[in-house]
Design a protein around this motif. Sequence first.
Motif: not given
Length: 146
Positions: A68-69, A119-121, A64
């Motif tokens: 952001d997390f 959700f992982s970049l 992330y």
Amino acid sequence: MAAADAGAPEGAVPDGAAEGGAPVSRVALTTAAAELLCLLREVHGPLMFHQSGGCCDGSAPMCYPAGDFRTGASDVLLARLAVEGMAEPVEFWMAADQFALWRHTHLTVDVVPGRGGGFSLEAPEGVRFLVRSRLLTEEELDRLGD
């Protein structure tokens, strides 16, 4: 790129360095992971990892933008990974309940083809991060204080 294989944990800020000995780390990066992090850093800015104990992709390291997390008391910071070419380290966090099960394990973050968590970049790149693990040696555990 700073990187390491499972037998030589370079690329992580030492969290168990002892006098007269090589640093001990819980987490390292392969060259491929370090290179991907540099690409992702150019697009997204500073980065972080979090690995929960959830099912499916929740058990893979998720990348992330830093902050952001939201981490808290239920998370453990395992390493601040130094990556050549990046000004700041990449923090690697793990859910505390997952760490309780993995505390005797060294993790090496790698990259493989395929689609991981949405959700992982790295997901749009057609690759996913994963961890390869090995047990820490008794000496490593002693130096980490476990």
